[in-house]
Every structure is written in structure tokens, then in C-alpha cells.
Enzyme design. Structure first.
Site, PDB file in Angstrom:
ATOM      1  N   GLU A   1     -39.805 -14.468  21.723  1.00 33.90           N
ATOM      2  CA  GLU A   1     -40.072 -14.747  20.310  1.00 33.90           C
ATOM      3  C   GLU A   1     -41.191 -13.883  19.733  1.00 33.90           C
ATOM      4  OE1 GLU A   1     -39.411 -17.079  22.540  1.00 33.90           O
ATOM      5  OE2 GLU A   1     -37.671 -18.142  21.722  1.00 33.90           O
TER       6      GLU A   1
ATOM      7  N   HIS B   1     -36.144 -30.032  19.878  1.00 34.78           N
ATOM      8  CA  HIS B   1     -35.098 -29.253  19.200  1.00 34.78           C
ATOM      9  C   HIS B   1     -34.682 -29.898  17.873  1.00 34.78           C
ATOM     10  CE1 HIS B   1     -34.723 -26.905  22.828  1.00 34.78           C
ATOM     11  NE2 HIS B   1     -33.656 -26.265  22.408  1.00 34.78           N
TER      12      HIS B   1
END
Lengths: 329, 323
Positions: free
Chosen positions: A60, A129
Site C-alpha cells: 500500500e 473489512h
């Protein structure tokens, strides 16, 4: 008008921008050959090729850092971070780099980049999530944050984000990916930073976005049968905030409810509440009401998750609570 | 590796550049002690050959990201002394209009895409600049400088990995100056050489004498040629040393006795000077003249910066977003 799903609208926006501007590129984890883990971007790799649509490692910081490096050297990159819950993995690149790079250069560098991520609960993904990212990102001057609520919005706002010369985070909602809606064949980019009134009303203003916007509209339709006329504002962007649209509506209705799919602490809804309590205080006929997750998390177990994320029923109750017991004198 | 000899003009330019960097850094330290420079300042005295050799190997269109110890990088790449000193003092005439300061020297017109105050954060940004070159098919490379301490940061590893799989034209240049803040690098890093880390990413790892501007130039030029040919990134380790502490208040008490003296005996300016004298390209009088010219240029820049106005207060809210 053609009907598209939210995910198809996102993909069409990407394809249209990739087609219209050779400087637009798109990359992220599994976005290319696999078409994205949410199946949002099938066909882009095949149409635009491996030079402009790239699969990256699970990295990321490198994804966002390279998006910034590409932006300041002349591209208009679109990077995908998959789940918005992965945003904190790259927080330095967001907070210290992307948001500040133009400012620290004295305005001599431009940072036209877009970051896409899928957020939100209601899908049973569990605590890591299912989060919404608006309030994490709203603290940083130098970035814009967009949360589309339906297919037409997903299409226009993503195109608007890619054309914007600033860094923009486009947060898509996982639960809305299958939602269908009309997207005009000649639809274009939507300029960022302007809220829209989705449903005009005269008794109470409800400010929401994305999934909560859909539920606020349901609540408003229910309450219409009780004679309560709700004005629903789709805020669209938590940053920059369209203060004028909120204040104009509050002046008309005298009551305001803010609905967030996120914990209460330092949430963007607090900014709306503070706006109402400051510049809007003489318009108020009732206390400002916030509907959010309180200081809870999003658990896996279905009934617990349903209890965490604000429901249409909770929004309806909150609107009733500001209507009853308070009347404009 | 044995350094190839640079042409005379390039040697003269390198010597001038290193003198300018050293004298500028000395002057910044003085201004710091006089409370004219706020916050902090990280000096690269002792590491000038890394900046100068690196810059000499780049071409117009190439880009650089670097660290908060970046005054030398900026000057070597061609930043004007007035731009740099004005930025040091937070003046409107600075390279970032005074909004960056000591740790953020930036000037895209010389390829400098930013010095960074977060250890390692500049590395993926250079990967993005290399991505632009590759996507557009341009013959440019990106180069990023970092200390050995940054190679223990995740962004370093993510960047090398991604650049290697995409074969991006980027050079990862580590200035191993022995200390990460106050810690000797052997205490924090289980390796003999930082260059070993290249093997994990299937790219060449090169070790260079960072006190020799010509050796630095050669290594960077060779890796740049490889990158321009589409053969991907290289990790280059410059063995170097900072004569001063980490930042303004650090007197470096952690150094073992004699270590600084051993490095002073391999001073980058003296190495190139001696080589040019031995080759009949320079004499002591000419060296004194170069030194004097650099002193005059630095003094002029400081005077200019001291007299320059601060930014107007409306600059506070300008440049946050493009309108």
C-alpha cells in the site's frame, strides 16, 4: 436511459477517463487481469493494456507513494487500495506526503491523483473489512474525500475526481456495488464539493451520504405518511464541505439530523453539528441530532453488525425525536 | 571500483560544487547557533561527494527525491544559493516560498521532486516518477537518496520490490553515513553492506566509495544507463560519513575516539583536489580562489535571504488545494 449497477458505473467512469486522457493510468492489487476483487474493473486491462492498467504487489505504501510520484511528473494516476480498511497501512503517504506535497512545495507541484477504495459494513466482512474512512481522511487539508451514493453519482463523481487537479479519495460502498440505477448516456463528470438535495422537504434536514443516504431517503418516505416532510441532503464530499447547502436547508427547516456510518468520535457529523450550532444556531428549533455507530466496532455476527450500522428505523426514530416536543415559536 | 577520470570541466564543476555545499552548510550551522534558523537542520558535511557525483551523472529530465539531509543534493542539482538560503530563513523568495524549510528543499525545474522529513517516504515517490517515464516511454530515470537507516523501513522494501517486478528506471541510492540518528548502523542492521539487500529483489547491489565524487559518478552513470535501457533498478550503497551530528543539537558523543579523524583523512574535497593537483589540473592558489568564490557566493545568498521579506499572511491558506 441505460441502467447500470454501481460497480458497472465505476468501471465505465474509469474506462471513459482512460479513453479520453492518455495521461490517466490505473493500478492496484488484482485490478488488471483479475478485474478487481469486487469485480469492478473487468475489461480495462484488456482494452488499455499492461502499460496503463497494472497489477501491483500487496504494497500500500508503494502504491500510494508511486501514485504521488507519477502525479507530480505529469500523469493522472488512479490507484486502488481494495478495502478502505487498508488506508491506515499507507497513512504516512496520505497524511505526510499526498496531502502536503503541493503545499510544502509552495504550490509549485501539482498532485492530480485519485485513490479508490471500497468501504462500509453490512456485508459480513468483520471488523477489519467493514469500516468507513471519511472521518479518518477529513482531518487532512490538501485532499478531497468523495462518497458516491448511487450508480449515477459513482460515475460522475469518479470522473470528476480523476479530472480534479487535487488528490481525491473516492470511497465506494461494498453494499451498493449491486445497486442498479440510471446513468445518462451523455453523463459527464460531476464537479466536486457541492452537496445535492435528493428530496426537498420543509420540516427537518437530514444530512447523510452513501448507504446512509439511501436509508435516510427510506426514512423520509416512511415519515411522509406521518405528515413529516423531510429534506434529505446528499453531502457527497466530507472535504471540502458544502456548508452553504447545509445552512440554507437548516434555515428553511429549523431542524437537523446527521447520519454517519462510522463511530461517533471525531466523526465528520460533528463538523456538521458544529456548523449548525455556530452559524446555524439562530435557525435551530430543536437540538442537533447525530445518528452513528457510537463508540462501537463492526462485528462479524449478523445481528450484531445490523445493530452497529445505523438502520432506517434508527434514522426514522431520530427524525421523530427532533420533531416531537419542539416547535418553532 | 576504480573511478574513471572525469573530463577537466566536470572535475572543476564537481570541486566547486563540493566547496559550495560545505561552505553553505557551515554557514547554515552558524545561522542556527545565532537563532536565525528555526526548528532543526541536518548537515551533510563529509558527504558532499555523494551529492556532487550523483548530480554529475544525471541528465535533464531525470528526477530526484531525497532526505531532510538534502541541502547538498539541492545545491548539486543546481538550486540557487539564494533560493536555498531564503528557504532556510522561511522567506517568500525561498524555493518553496518559505513553506518547506530546511527539510523540504524542492525545485522541479532542476528535477528535485522534494526532500522528505519522513524517513524512507521519498523512496516510493521516486518509483512513481520512474513509472511516469516508463508509461510515457521517456528516456528519463528517477533517483532516490536515503540513509542506511531508511533501509529498515517498510516503504524501502515495498519500493524495491515493486520497481523490480515492473523493471522501472529508478536508482535506489543509499548514503550509508554509519549512523541512523544516534545509533551506529551495526546495532540496527544485521548486514555487512546495505547493498546485500538488493539480492532479495533480484537487482544489482553496488558498493561505492562515497568519498570519491568520480566513483559516485561512475556508479550512478552505469546504473542509469542500465535503467534507461529498460533493464530495471539498481541499489547503490555509498560508503560515507557525516562529520557533524544527526541534527543541530547533536554533538555525536556516541562516536568512538579516532573514528572522525580516520574519515577526515578521506575527505571528499581533499581527495578530488589532490587528484587534480597530481594530474596538473589545479594548484593551491587556484584552489584558494575556488574556495573564496564559494564563500562570496554563500555570503551573497545569506545577505539576500536576510534582507528578503517573509511571505504575506495570505500564503497560509494558499497552495493547499488547486482552485
Amino acid at each position: 436511459m441505460p441502467e447500470l449497477t454501481y460497480r458497472e458505473a465505476v468501471c465505465k467512469a474509469l474506462a471513459d477517463e482512460l479513453r479520453s486522457d492518455p495521461d490517466v493510468i490505473f493500478f492496484g492489487e488484482d485490478v488488471g487481469e483479475a478485474g478487481g476483487v469486487f469485480k469492478v474493473t473487468p475489461g480495462l486491462y484488456e482494452e488499455f493494456g499492461p502499460n496503463r492498467v497494472r497489477d501491483t504487489p500487496i504494497s500500500e505504501q508503494a502504491i500510494l507513494g508511486s501514485a504521488l510520484g507519477a502525479a507530480i511528473t505529469g500523469l493522472r494516476p488512479v490507484a486502488e487500495l481494495m478495502f478502505a480498511d487498508f488506508i491506515p497501512v499507507a497513512m504516512d503517504q496520505i497524511v505526510n506526503q499526498i496531502a502536503k506535497y503541493r503545499y510544502m512545495s509552495g504550490g509549485r507541484l501539482r498532485t492530480p491523483l485519485t485513490v479508490r477504495a471500497a468501504q462500509g459494513g453490512g456485508v459480513g466482512f468483520g471488523t477489519q473489512h467493514s469500516q468507513c474512512a471519511e472521518s479518518w481522511l477529513a482531518s487532512f487539508p490538501g485532499i478531497k474525500v468523495v462518497s458516491p451514493a448511487d450508480p449515477a453519482e459513482a460515475y460522475g463523481l469518479l470522473r470528476g475526481a480523476i479530472r480534479d487537479d487535487n488528490p481525491v479519495f473516492v470511497l465506494e460502498h461494498k453494499l451498493l456495488y449491486s445497486m442498479k440505477g440510471e446513468v445518462a448516456a451523455d453523463a459527464g463528470p460531476i464537479t466536486l464539493g457541492k452537496a445535492r438535495i435528493v428530496r426537498p422537504g420543509k420540516h427537518v434536514t437530514v444530512v447523510a451520504l452513501q448507504l446512509m443516504l439511501q436509508r435516510a431517503v427510506e426514512a423520509a418516505n416512511l415519515l411522509a405518511t406521518e405528515g413529516i416532510d423531510v429534506e434529505v441532503i446528499d453531502l457527497r464530499c466530507v472535504s471540502p464541505l458544502d456548508r452553504a447547502t447545509v445552512l440554507t436547508s437548516l434555515e428553511k427547516t429549523g431542524r437537523i439530523v446527521v447520519v454517519e456510518e462510522s463511530p461517533s468520535g471525531a466523526g465528520w457529523g460533528g463538523d456538521i453539528a458544529s456548523l449548525a450550532a455556530d452559524e446555524g444556531v439562530y435557525f435551530l428549533d430543536a437540538p442537533v441530532k447525530r445518528v452513528n455507530m457510537g463508540m462501537t466496532l463492526t462485528p462479524y455476527s449478523p445481528p450484531l453488525e445490523d445493530a452497529a450500522v445505523p438502520t432506517t428505523a434508527r434514522i426514522t426514530d431520530a427524525i421523530r425525536s427532533v420533531m416531537h416536543g419542539y416547535r418553532r415559536s | 571500483m576504480t573511478a574513471a577520470q572525469l573530463p577537466l570541466a566536470a572535475r572543476q564543476k564537481a570541486l566547486r560544487s563540493m566547496l559550495e555545499i560545505r561552505i553553505a552548510e557551515d554557514r547554515i550551522q552558524e545561522m542556527f547557533m545565532a537563532n536565525l534558523v528555526r526548528g532543526t537542520a541536518h548537515l551533510c558535511i563529509g558527504q558532499e561527494a555523494c551529492s556532487t557525483g550523483m548530480a554529475a551523472a544525471l541528465r535533464p529530465g531525470d528526477t530526484v527525491t531525497c532526505t531532510y539531509r538534502g541541502h547538498g543534493h539541492a545545491l548539486a542539482l543546481g538550486m540557487g544559493l539564494r533560493d536555498l538560503m531564503s528557504e532556510m530563513l522561511g522567506k517568500a523568495a525561498g524555493c518553496c516560498k518559505g513553506k518547506g524549510g530546511s527539510m523540504h528543499m524542492t525545485d522541479a525545474s532542476i528535477g528535485l521532486l522534494g526532500a522528505n522529513a519522513i524517513v524512507g517516504a521519498q523512496i516510493p515517490i521516486a518509483v512513481g516518477a520512474a513509472l511516469t517515464a516508463q508509461v510515457k516511454g521517456l528516456p528519463y530515470i528517477a533517483l532516490t537518496l536515503f540513509g542506511e537507516g531508511a533501509t529498515n523501513i517498510g516503504a524501502f522494501h515495498e519500493s524495491l520490490n515493486m520497481a523490480a517486478v515492473m523493471k522501472l528506471p529508478v536508482l535506489f541510492c543509499c548514503e550509508n553515513n554509519v549512523y541512523g540518528e544516534y545509533s551506529v548502523w551495526s546495532k540496527t542492521t544485521p548486514l555487512q553492506d546495505i547493498a546485500e539487500r538488493a539480492h532479495s529483489y533480484n537487482m544489482p547491489g553496488i558498493i561505492v566509495d562515497g568519498q570519491d565524487a568520480e566513483a559516485v559518478h561512475d556508479a550512478v552513470a552505469a546504473a542509469a544507463a542500465r535503467a534507461r535501457a529498460g533493464e530495471g533498478p539498481t541499489l547503490i550503497e555509498f560508503k560515507t560519513y557525516r562529520y557533524k551530528g544527526h541534527s543541530r543539537n547533536d554533538t555525536a558523543p556516541y562516536r568512538p575516539a579516532g573514528e572522525l579523524d580516520r574519515w577526515l583523512a578521506r575527505d571528499p574535497i581533499q581527495i578530488l583536489k589532490a587528484r587534480m593537483i597530481a594530474d596538473g589540473q589545479l594548484d593551491e592558489a587556484e584552489f584558494e580562489e575556488l574556495q573564496h568564490a564559494a564563500q562570496v557566493a554563500v555570503a551573497d545568498a545569506v545577505d539576500f535571504a536576510m534582507a528578503a521579506p517573509f511571505p504575506s499572511l495570505d500564503e497560509l491558506t494558499r497552495d493547499i488545494l488547486v482552485d
